[in-house]
Design an enzyme around this catalytic site. Structure first.
Site, PDB file in Angstrom:
ATOM      1  N   PRO A  62     -23.217-129.213  29.362  1.00 18.09           N
ATOM      2  CA  PRO A  62     -24.280-129.747  28.511  1.00 18.09           C
ATOM      3  C   PRO A  62     -25.603-129.028  28.791  1.00 18.09           C
ATOM      4  CG  PRO A  62     -23.338-131.483  29.923  1.00 18.09           C
ATOM      5  CD  PRO A  62     -22.637-130.215  30.269  1.00 18.09           C
ATOM      6  N   ALA A  82     -29.638-130.382  30.860  1.00 13.69           N
ATOM      7  CA  ALA A  82     -29.201-131.631  31.494  1.00 13.69           C
ATOM      8  C   ALA A  82     -29.244-131.563  33.016  1.00 13.69           C
ATOM      9  CB  ALA A  82     -27.793-131.981  31.034  1.00 13.69           C
ATOM     10  N   GLY A  83     -29.766-130.462  33.564  1.00 16.86           N
ATOM     11  CA  GLY A  83     -29.861-130.353  35.025  1.00 16.86           C
ATOM     12  C   GLY A  83     -28.615-129.789  35.669  1.00 16.86           C
ATOM     13  N   SER A 128     -28.370-122.853  31.602  1.00 13.96           N
ATOM     14  CA  SER A 128     -29.034-121.579  31.250  1.00 13.96           C
ATOM     15  C   SER A 128     -28.695-120.505  32.278  1.00 13.96           C
ATOM     16  CB  SER A 128     -30.551-121.763  31.121  1.00 13.96           C
ATOM     17  OG  SER A 128     -31.100-122.227  32.327  1.00 13.96           O
ATOM     18  N   ALA A 129     -28.605-120.879  33.545  1.00 14.53           N
ATOM     19  CA  ALA A 129     -28.255-119.891  34.574  1.00 14.53           C
ATOM     20  C   ALA A 129     -26.816-119.417  34.381  1.00 14.53           C
ATOM     21  CB  ALA A 129     -28.426-120.500  35.966  1.00 14.53           C
ATOM     22  N   ALA A 130     -25.907-120.348  34.064  1.00 14.60           N
ATOM     23  CA  ALA A 130     -24.501-119.959  33.877  1.00 14.60           C
ATOM     24  C   ALA A 130     -24.361-119.014  32.686  1.00 14.60           C
ATOM     25  CB  ALA A 130     -23.630-121.201  33.690  1.00 14.60           C
ATOM     26  N   ASP A 181     -30.181-122.004  40.949  1.00 17.82           N
ATOM     27  CA  ASP A 181     -29.206-122.129  39.850  1.00 17.82           C
ATOM     28  C   ASP A 181     -28.405-120.840  39.652  1.00 17.82           C
ATOM     29  OD1 ASP A 181     -30.473-124.567  39.636  1.00 17.82           O
ATOM     30  OD2 ASP A 181     -30.761-124.480  37.479  1.00 17.82           O
TER      31      ASP A 181
HETATM   32  C1  MEV Z   1     -33.320-126.989  38.780  1.00 15.90           C
HETATM   33  O1  MEV Z   1     -31.904-127.045  38.662  1.00 15.90           O
HETATM   34  C2  MEV Z   1     -33.742-127.124  40.218  1.00 15.90           C
HETATM   35  C3  MEV Z   1     -35.247-127.138  40.455  1.00 15.90           C
HETATM   36  O2  MEV Z   1     -35.420-127.262  41.879  1.00 15.90           O
HETATM   37  C4  MEV Z   1     -35.936-125.905  39.960  1.00 15.90           C
HETATM   38  C5  MEV Z   1     -35.555-124.655  40.756  1.00 15.90           C
HETATM   39  O3  MEV Z   1     -35.168-124.746  41.900  1.00 15.90           O
HETATM   40  O4  MEV Z   1     -35.687-123.556  40.178  1.00 15.90           O
HETATM   41  C6  MEV Z   1     -35.901-128.357  39.814  1.00 15.90           C
END
Ligand code: MEV
Length: 323
Positions: free
Chosen positions: A104, A107-108, A112-114, A155
């Site tokens: 998703p 959503a954390g 985007s990194a993947a 990420d």
């Molecule tokens: C994002 O997945 C994690 C954060 O700590 C940002 C980062 O480390 O680049 C919020």
């Protein structure tokens, strides 16, 4: 045609604090982004992101959307990864890129990194540039800077290498050898948010209250260090408590909200050992450490509380070119 894929991640401990140099722990999970690259006869770069519902052509800096002008921002980081790899090949070649993802977005979970990691690997393989994992990580980190401003790099690191890592900005990543299967439920509020804006908001709070927020950041790092020991021992009870404390600190720095807290309490009250938000916060996902026998109960409780939920398993496979 080349297809490469890279996994999603969850941060177990230390998001946000990691931006300020504290250690954080992340694991790759069994959801992946797939990038399919093919050569074009012209010199255009065509990108189609199925999940974002955006597509368009790049000719140098010029962008021609297929559907909607507002898509440029979303595609530029991906295009940045493509041109970096083509630059290493020292050639001006056209490339088609189709991206599909099980992860998703916003959503954390590091979607985007993947996408940046899988894109870099697919294009590198397609044009015959040998990229080490370190190269893939660096190129994807550069794309993340366009999206998130000042990312720590956690990420793209976990998405490239897979497994479990202890990440500390500016240091080599340490793989974390965990025997424990880390039984997790991920709950999604389905509220999309921007990691970049949340990182910027924390920075403003830290600038305003340097001594207070600075201490909280340090305690965040200490929790991650204790969690490493608990992970090595396989101590779910302590890990659960540390997750709860870590979440409280994230609330203090303003990145939790009612929707996240609602899912977190649903998970804790239905028998999870501990629960916290994961990633940037402000919406997106929570993780709940949950003994296997209670996983179904916790998933049901999160769904009753209005979220969606799934069981996440650690995967040791980072970026890979698909056979
Ligand atoms: C994002 O997945 C994690 C954060 O700590 C940002 C980062 O480390 O680049 C919020």
């Amino acid at each position: 045609m080349v297809v490469a894929s890279a996994p999603a991640k969850v941060i177990l401990f230390g998001e946000h604090f990691v931006v300020y140099g504290e250690p954080a722990i992340a694991i790759a999970i069994d959801k992946r982004a797939y990038a399919e690259a093919t050569l074009r006869k012209d010199k255009l770069i065509y990108i189609n992101s199925v999940n974002l519902g955006v597509s368009g052509f790049f000719k140098g800096r010029h962008f021609q959307p297929e559907k909607d002008k507002a898509t440029l921002d979303k595609l530029v980081p991906i295009k940045n990864s493509v041109t970096k790899v083509l630059g290493k090949a020292n050639e001006t070649i056209g490339v088609n890129l189709d991206i599909q993802s099980d992860i998703p977005a916003s959503a954390g979970l590091g979607s985007s990194a993947a996408v940046a990691v899988s894109t870099t690997a697919a294009v590198g393989y397609l044009v015959g540039v040998k990229l080490s994992k370190e190269d893939v990580f660096e190129i994807a980190l550069d794309a993340e800077r366009l999206i998130h401003g000042t990312p720590s790099g956690i990420d793209p690191a976990i998405s490239t290498y897979g497994g479990a890592i202890i990440f500390q900005k500016g240091k080599d990543f340490k793989p974390l050898d965990v025997k424990l299967s880390i039984p997790l439920v991920v709950g999604n509020t389905n509220l999309e948010r921007s990691t970049g804006e949340l990182v910027a908001a924390v920075r403003r709070m830290r600038d305003y209250y340097p001594s207070i927020v600075g201490e909280i950041i340090k305690i965040g790092g200490e929790i991650a260090l204790r969690a490493i020991e608990a992970l090595k021992r396989g101590d779910l009870k302590v890990l659960g408590e540390l997750l709860n404390i870590n979440h409280a600190l994230l609330s203090v720095i303003g990145v939790s909200n009612e929707a996240l807290d609602h899912l977190i309490y649903a998970a804790r009250n239905s028998g999870a050992c501990g629960a916290k938000l994961t990633g940037g916060g402000g919406g997106g996902c929570i993780i709940a450490l949950t003994e296997d026998s209670r996983i179904k109960k916790v998933i049901a409780a999160i769904e009753r509380a209005g979220g969606t939920a799934f069981q996440a398993r650690k995967t040791d496979e980072g970026v890979r070119v698909e056979p």
